[in-house]
Scaffold this motif. Structure first.
Motif, PDB file in Angstrom:
ATOM      1  N   TRP A 169      64.153  67.051  95.976  1.00  0.00           N
ATOM      2  CA  TRP A 169      63.857  66.911  94.751  1.00  0.00           C
ATOM      3  C   TRP A 169      62.172  66.596  94.643  1.00  0.00           C
ATOM      4  CZ3 TRP A 169      67.320  69.775  92.150  1.00  0.00           C
ATOM      5  CH2 TRP A 169      68.971  69.827  92.488  1.00  0.00           C
ATOM      6  N   ILE A 170      61.375  67.506  94.353  1.00  0.00           N
ATOM      7  CA  ILE A 170      59.920  66.835  94.367  1.00  0.00           C
ATOM      8  C   ILE A 170      59.090  68.303  93.982  1.00  0.00           C
ATOM      9  CG2 ILE A 170      60.283  66.669  96.790  1.00  0.00           C
ATOM     10  CD1 ILE A 170      59.123  69.909  97.759  1.00  0.00           C
ATOM     11  N   ASP A 171      58.240  67.858  93.091  1.00  0.00           N
ATOM     12  CA  ASP A 171      57.737  68.114  91.987  1.00  0.00           C
ATOM     13  C   ASP A 171      56.498  69.117  92.837  1.00  0.00           C
ATOM     14  OD1 ASP A 171      55.102  69.386  90.358  1.00  0.00           O
ATOM     15  OD2 ASP A 171      54.751  66.959  89.783  1.00  0.00           O
ATOM     16  N   PHE A 172      56.024  70.448  92.543  1.00  0.00           N
ATOM     17  CA  PHE A 172      55.749  71.754  93.276  1.00  0.00           C
ATOM     18  C   PHE A 172      53.995  71.749  93.237  1.00  0.00           C
ATOM     19  CE2 PHE A 172      59.574  74.217  93.256  1.00  0.00           C
ATOM     20  CZ  PHE A 172      59.712  73.972  94.709  1.00  0.00           C
ATOM     21  N   GLY A 173      53.771  70.313  92.440  1.00  0.00           N
ATOM     22  CA  GLY A 173      52.256  70.223  91.429  1.00  0.00           C
ATOM     23  C   GLY A 173      51.564  71.003  91.019  1.00  0.00           C
ATOM     24  N   LYS A 174      52.332  72.148  91.050  1.00  0.00           N
ATOM     25  CA  LYS A 174      51.503  73.249  89.703  1.00  0.00           C
ATOM     26  C   LYS A 174      51.697  73.397  88.125  1.00  0.00           C
ATOM     27  CE  LYS A 174      53.841  77.168  93.075  1.00  0.00           C
ATOM     28  NZ  LYS A 174      54.763  78.317  93.342  1.00  0.00           N
ATOM     29  N   ALA A 175      51.019  73.685  87.951  1.00  0.00           N
ATOM     30  CA  ALA A 175      50.718  74.174  86.403  1.00  0.00           C
ATOM     31  C   ALA A 175      51.843  75.048  86.018  1.00  0.00           C
ATOM     32  CB  ALA A 175      49.041  75.021  86.315  1.00  0.00           C
ATOM     33  N   ARG A 176      52.031  74.864  84.539  1.00  0.00           N
ATOM     34  CA  ARG A 176      53.888  74.667  83.749  1.00  0.00           C
ATOM     35  C   ARG A 176      53.385  75.449  82.252  1.00  0.00           C
ATOM     36  NH1 ARG A 176      58.628  70.197  86.397  1.00  0.00           N
ATOM     37  NH2 ARG A 176      57.144  69.893  87.986  1.00  0.00           N
ATOM     38  N   THR A 177      53.795  75.969  81.718  1.00  0.00           N
ATOM     39  CA  THR A 177      53.936  76.819  80.811  1.00  0.00           C
ATOM     40  C   THR A 177      54.102  75.196  79.926  1.00  0.00           C
ATOM     41  OG1 THR A 177      54.986  78.473  81.158  1.00  0.00           O
ATOM     42  CG2 THR A 177      54.428  78.068  79.165  1.00  0.00           C
ATOM     43  N   ALA A 178      53.074  75.389  78.494  1.00  0.00           N
ATOM     44  CA  ALA A 178      52.556  74.385  77.649  1.00  0.00           C
ATOM     45  C   ALA A 178      54.674  74.521  76.957  1.00  0.00           C
ATOM     46  CB  ALA A 178      52.055  74.153  77.005  1.00  0.00           C
ATOM     47  N   MET A 179      54.808  72.870  76.441  1.00  0.00           N
ATOM     48  CA  MET A 179      55.800  72.753  75.193  1.00  0.00           C
ATOM     49  C   MET A 179      57.069  73.586  76.077  1.00  0.00           C
ATOM     50  SD  MET A 179      54.232  73.495  71.655  1.00  0.00           S
ATOM     51  CE  MET A 179      54.995  73.063  70.982  1.00  0.00           C
ATOM     52  N   THR A 180      57.818  73.431  77.443  1.00  0.00           N
ATOM     53  CA  THR A 180      58.703  73.902  77.666  1.00  0.00           C
ATOM     54  C   THR A 180      59.513  72.370  78.234  1.00  0.00           C
ATOM     55  OG1 THR A 180      57.590  73.784  79.704  1.00  0.00           O
ATOM     56  CG2 THR A 180      57.685  76.081  78.747  1.00  0.00           C
ATOM     57  N   PHE A 181      60.736  72.913  77.516  1.00  0.00           N
ATOM     58  CA  PHE A 181      61.815  71.813  77.431  1.00  0.00           C
ATOM     59  C   PHE A 181      63.333  72.460  78.140  1.00  0.00           C
ATOM     60  CE2 PHE A 181      59.287  71.078  73.731  1.00  0.00           C
ATOM     61  CZ  PHE A 181      59.272  70.275  73.917  1.00  0.00           C
ATOM     62  N   ILE A 182      64.125  71.379  79.242  1.00  0.00           N
ATOM     63  CA  ILE A 182      64.910  72.022  79.782  1.00  0.00           C
ATOM     64  C   ILE A 182      66.496  71.042  79.872  1.00  0.00           C
ATOM     65  CG2 ILE A 182      63.973  71.052  82.053  1.00  0.00           C
ATOM     66  CD1 ILE A 182      65.659  73.505  83.640  1.00  0.00           C
ATOM     67  N   THR A 183      67.623  70.883  79.678  1.00  0.00           N
ATOM     68  CA  THR A 183      68.239  70.180  79.985  1.00  0.00           C
ATOM     69  C   THR A 183      69.624  70.936  80.560  1.00  0.00           C
ATOM     70  OG1 THR A 183      69.636  68.386  79.010  1.00  0.00           O
ATOM     71  CG2 THR A 183      69.501  71.223  77.606  1.00  0.00           C
ATOM     72  N   VAL A 184      69.924  70.111  81.457  1.00  0.00           N
ATOM     73  CA  VAL A 184      70.913  70.728  82.695  1.00  0.00           C
ATOM     74  C   VAL A 184      72.447  70.720  82.360  1.00  0.00           C
ATOM     75  CG1 VAL A 184      72.846  71.041  84.602  1.00  0.00           C
ATOM     76  CG2 VAL A 184      70.078  71.015  83.939  1.00  0.00           C
TER      77      VAL A 184
END
Length: 340
Positions: A168-183
């Motif tokens: 479980w790592i952070d790829f360090g890439k830019a992310r689209t702003a204002m994006t939320f996720i839940t599982v």
């Protein structure tokens, strides 16, 4: 040989098996969550335990409930240690939202018997031992094993969940702003949706139409919100990719023990926003945001504050929190020590 019983196989149980089998022989016995199949599974489990008895050294149960009654009984009769991992619903009584083992007569009896007669209880979080619930005012405040079983004398040892910090790592890439996720699985069931806080997500999705909210786990869930994206269950690789495409992880549960997805998302650089239930505040600490009461106006203010923060600094803090406090190696060490 360790006999490991559970009502349903999950990523959590798979991870435990992986940890244990490196050092000990382990046999898994899956039970059932189907109430109509219970009589058959009790008979099946009895003969399974009987046949395996000569080779059995310990019993390990994931959750207390129907499936833990016979292992506890066998352990008591044949002097073998029985460990029960308390994971959430087995330490909860919330009839107001139709949740928790203690709201059902026979399931309560099975749970109480198991916890009173096992060798040691292993909650995944301290909140499951005893807690004063304040998040939703409609729900009873007295939760946790010691509140629900006042005469409980069984030894208790908290062993927090642990996570694979190399996967479980952070790829360090830019992310689209204002994006939320839940599982959250099973949220097409309205009760389950409320337990997982999807009702709040529907409210804030309307308030932030320019944001995107991704719900992972149940394609049967229906929503009218155009900015809510619903996807089915994902494997680990799929989840990791999704986490790395979002800025924030929402864990707005009405009830929770120690949620795995929250910690996994944080390791992937998602900034957490969580409700003040179970061990969610412990997991997040100062690396994200805590919703103390189930009020949408407060949540809206929190999200506005979160959107104003420096995301790149926050994502590092989120990952560092889990790296330091909840690594895979820590849980593995504590779990294996039980069987020495």
């Amino acid at each position: 040989m360790i006999i490991y019983t559970y009502p349903v196989q999950t990523a959590f149980t798979d991870r435990d098996v992986e940890m244990i089998q490196a050092k000990f022989s382990i046999k898994t016995l899956e039970f059932t969550q189907n109430p109509f199949a219970l009589p058959f599974y009790f008979i099946l489990q009895f003969f399974q335990l009987l046949i395996l008895l000569p080779k059995t050294s310990h019993y390990l149960c994931f959750f207390g409930g129907y499936h833990s009654v016979l292992p506890t009984f066998f352990g008591k009769i044949f002097k073998k240690k029985v460990f029960i991992q308390c994971g959430g619903t087995d330490a909860i009584n919330m009839p107001e939202i139709n949740y928790g083992n203690f709201r059902k007569k026979w399931l309560k009896m099975a749970t109480v018997y198991s916890f009173k007669n096992c060798t040691k209880i292993l909650p995944v979080g301290d909140s499951l031992i005893q807690s004063e619930y304040k998040y939703d005012p409609l729900i009873s405040a007295k939760q946790g094993l010691k509140n629900l079983i006042p005469d409980l004398k069984t030894p208790i040892q908290t062993i927090h969940n642990g996570f694979d910090t190399d996967f479980w790592i952070d790829f360090g890439k830019a992310r689209t702003a204002m994006t939320f996720i839940t599982v959250a699985k099973g949220i097409s069931n309205p009760v389950r949706a409320r337990i997982k806080g999807i009702d709040l997500i529907e409210i804030i999705a309307d308030r932030f139409p320019e944001a995107t909210f991704t719900l992972v786990g149940d394609t049967e869930y229906k929503t009218e919100a155009k900015n809510i994206v619903v996807t089915g269950e994902q494997d680990k690789i799929g989840l990791r990719k999704l986490y790395n495409n979002h800025q924030f992880y929402l864990q707005l549960s009405t009830s929770e023990g120690f949620p795995n997805a929250l910690a996994e998302a944080m390791l992937c650089g998602c900034v957490p926003i969580g409700s003040a239930v179970g061990d969610i505040p412990l997991i997040i600490d100062d690396s994200g945001f805590i919703l103390e009461r189930k009020k949408s106006d407060i949540l809206i203010r929190i999200i506005m504050e979160a959107l104003g923060k420096d995301f790149d600094k926050s994502r590092i803090k989120s990952r560092s929190r889990i790296l330091k406090e909840f690594p895979y190696s820590k849980r593995k060490k504590e779990l294996l020590e039980l069987f020495n």
